[in-house]
Design an enzyme around this catalytic site. Structure first.
Site, mmCIF file in Angstrom:
data_model
loop_
_atom_site.group_PDB
_atom_site.id
_atom_site.type_symbol
_atom_site.label_atom_id
_atom_site.label_comp_id
_atom_site.label_asym_id
_atom_site.label_seq_id
_atom_site.Cartn_x
_atom_site.Cartn_y
_atom_site.Cartn_z
ATOM 1 N N CYS A 167 0.808 -1.218 0.000
ATOM 2 C CA CYS A 167 0.000 0.000 0.000
ATOM 3 C C CYS A 167 0.845 1.274 0.000
ATOM 4 O O CYS A 167 2.018 1.260 0.344
ATOM 5 C CB CYS A 167 -0.862 0.072 1.254
ATOM 6 S SG CYS A 167 -1.958 -1.312 1.440
ATOM 7 N N ASN B 119 -0.531 1.620 5.602
ATOM 8 C CA ASN B 119 0.490 0.902 4.839
ATOM 9 C C ASN B 119 1.234 0.003 5.827
ATOM 10 O O ASN B 119 1.806 0.495 6.797
ATOM 11 C CB ASN B 119 1.458 1.898 4.189
ATOM 12 C CG ASN B 119 2.618 1.220 3.469
ATOM 13 O OD1 ASN B 119 3.667 1.817 3.292
ATOM 14 N ND2 ASN B 119 2.445 -0.007 3.032
ATOM 15 N N GLY B 120 1.211 -1.286 5.562
ATOM 16 C CA GLY B 120 1.885 -2.223 6.459
ATOM 17 C C GLY B 120 1.041 -3.451 6.673
ATOM 18 O O GLY B 120 0.118 -3.735 5.904
ATOM 19 N N GLY C 261 0.674 0.056 -5.042
ATOM 20 C CA GLY C 261 -0.571 -0.706 -4.978
ATOM 21 C C GLY C 261 -1.441 -0.365 -6.165
ATOM 22 O O GLY C 261 -1.787 0.797 -6.355
ATOM 23 N N TYR D 174 13.866 -2.274 -4.008
ATOM 24 C CA TYR D 174 12.830 -2.492 -5.008
ATOM 25 C C TYR D 174 11.566 -1.658 -4.846
ATOM 26 O O TYR D 174 11.052 -1.130 -5.827
ATOM 27 C CB TYR D 174 12.466 -3.987 -4.975
ATOM 28 C CG TYR D 174 11.386 -4.412 -5.931
ATOM 29 C CD1 TYR D 174 11.498 -4.229 -7.295
ATOM 30 C CD2 TYR D 174 10.230 -5.022 -5.444
ATOM 31 C CE1 TYR D 174 10.496 -4.632 -8.168
ATOM 32 C CE2 TYR D 174 9.227 -5.436 -6.306
ATOM 33 C CZ TYR D 174 9.368 -5.240 -7.662
ATOM 34 O OH TYR D 174 8.386 -5.641 -8.505
#
Ligand code: SF4
Length: 489
Positions: A20, A121-122, A46, A261
């Protein structure tokens, strides 16, 4: 940079995908339009769904949709339906919770204190246990998202103020969270005590902006102010900003894979450029695993900076030996079992004239299942390469991530199954090498000391998880129990 690997097909699942990205604006008349732009810059984090929530005259407004930000949030009528000076948004690739509109964030609930919207996010690594306990106590969940657990913990907290309830909730969750929360009082941005996932703060005139990466600040013209510290809550209320640190201080462990990445190469983390670090990793790879070759070729797009670093360090010319078509959508590369293999060639093609008869160094960011590498090596051989040497800008990925990155189960990770020789044979390369874990830290300008805790989470390479993994441990116990029961029966 793509989070969906360009060679990936859903059938392969041969990729690591960031779950996310979040973006929030407090104090701008164009809040929701800015959030739409910010989410667009975070699309690589995402691509499955996106949502924006705004707050105006005591009312929350939300628009959530499956698919990319463009297409859902580039329409005037949608932005007009999200009025107000405060707005937050989210792009999603799910690792937790099925693909459904009800799981698309920001999630929203009416609490005793008023509306509460949250973008995350996570991944919460004890969400299943917390959820079971909450359901037992009467909570009724609307989604299958781990993020909803936080809402229920806030709702059921015995503390009086919303802020105390929120802190109480966060103290019960383990894992990774960078959050943007909206309440009628304002906006809260926070990061888990280990700072596993990134979150930064910027300014655009009087407005405060929060974003997963600095690239999203750049896109809206905001200036980068600072990263949110691990364990910090930044509260924006009535134009005032205050910061609190309610957790016991811990040694931060941000995700090292953001450097390899996930983050866009034009983002800045700390005072370091992601692009520069990726080039350093490539250079380190050339030092550690040199090879006699004619050309260095990146696997586009994510392998490009590391390949440049490898080429500059080794003196081997860098060339674009794989050309990527930008006009093929994701769906078009999965037309069905019989022709799926053709999809790869629709999106990518070997630059045949360049490759024929040459000894090639292929540089990619990672190997997950290995099916992608196998296809690329074969593509080079079909184009007439004399030798194909694969160099990977991360150590072997041997462990799954439980902090918001979609990884296959461990048994499906190539490096968890095979040694280096076995992996080289599997992908049909003439040689294969990975940057060492020490080399990766060196590329960051740091040293990984075995005698102290590392400065990053590197668990997918080392298995050294920085938190307890309650859900994981419990399901392992259940699996073991099932195995035992099977044996007994
Ligand atoms: S396990 Fe790997 S991908 Fe997940 S947070 Fe840690 S370093 Fe990042």
């Amino acid at each position: 940079m793509l989070t969906t690997h360009p060679f990936e097909s859903d059938a392969d699942g041969d990729t690591l995908r960031e779950e996310c990205g979040v973006f929030g604006v407090a104090g701008s008349d164009a809040a929701s339009a800015l959030v739409a732009l910010g989410l667009h810059a975070l699309q690589h984090r995402g691509q499955e769904a996106a949502g924006i929530t705004s707050f105006h005259h005591g009312q929350f407004h939300t628009h959530r949709a499956m698919g990319h930000v463009a297409g859902s949030f580039d329409r005037d009528d949608v932005i007009r339906s999200l009025p107000g000076t405060v707005a937050a948004g989210h792009v999603r690739y799910s690792t937790t919770g099925e693909t459904a509109l009800r799981n698309v964030q920001p999630l929203y609930a009416e609490l005793q204190s008023g509306g509460f919207a949250i973008a995350h996010n996570g991944n919460i690594s004890n969400a299943m246990k917390l959820r079971r306990d909450l359901v037992r106590r009467g909570s009724i969940f609307q989604s299958t998202s781990d993020t909803e657990t936080i809402i229920h913990l806030v709702a059921t907290s015995s503390y009086r103020t919303l802020l105390d309830r929120f802190i109480d909730a966060l103290k019960q969750v383990e894992g990774a969270y960078s959050l943007i929360v909206m309440t009628p009082e304002g906006m809260i941005a926070c990061r888990d005590p280990l700072g596993i996932r990134p979150l930064v703060m910027g300014r655009l005139g009087d407005a405060v902006i929060f974003a997963s990466e600095t690239v999203a600040l750049d896109v809206v013209g905001a200036t980068f102010e600072r990263a949110i510290d691990p364990g910090e809550l930044v509260i924006v209320q009535d134009g005032q900003i205050r910061s609190i640190r309610p957790f016991a201080q811990r040694f931060p462990r941000p995700c090292i894979f953001e450097w390899v990445y996930f983050s866009r190469p034009d983002s800045i983390e700390g005072d370091r450029s992601v692009y520069d670090v990726r080039k350093n990793i490539g250079a380190q790879l050339a030092i550690e695993s040199p090879v006699e070759a004619d050309l260095v070729i990146p696997v586009p797009d994510s392998g490009v900076p590391a390949a440049l670093g490898f080429a500059q360090q080794s003196g081997i010319p860098f060339e674009l030996g794989i050309i990527r078509s930008h006009y093929v959508g994701r769906t078009f590369i999965q037309p069905g079992d019989q022709v799926r293999h053709l999809g790869v060639k629709l999106k990518h093609n070997a630059n045949r004239a360049l490759i024929k008869g040459k000894r090639i160094v292929l540089v990619d960011d990672s190997i997950v299942r290995g099916t992608t590498s196998l296809k690329i090596v074969q593509m080079m051989r079909d184009a007439g390469a004399a030798e194909v040497h694969m160099r990977i800008a991360s150590p072997p990925t041997r462990h799954s991530c439980f902090y918001g990155v979609d990884t296959p189960e461990r048994a499906k990770l190539l490096a968890a199954k095979l040694d280096l020789g076995g992996m080289t044979d599997f992908i049909h390369a003439d040689s294969l090498a990975f940057v060492s874990i020490d080399g990766l830290y060196k590329a960051l300008g740091e040293a990984r000391r075995a005698d102290i805790r590392p400065s990053h989470c590197d668990a997918c390479f080392t298995g050294d998880y920085p938190t307890t993994l309650t859900d994981q441990d419990e399901s392992a116990d259940v699996d073991q129990f099932a195995m035992l029961a099977e044996r007994v029966s």
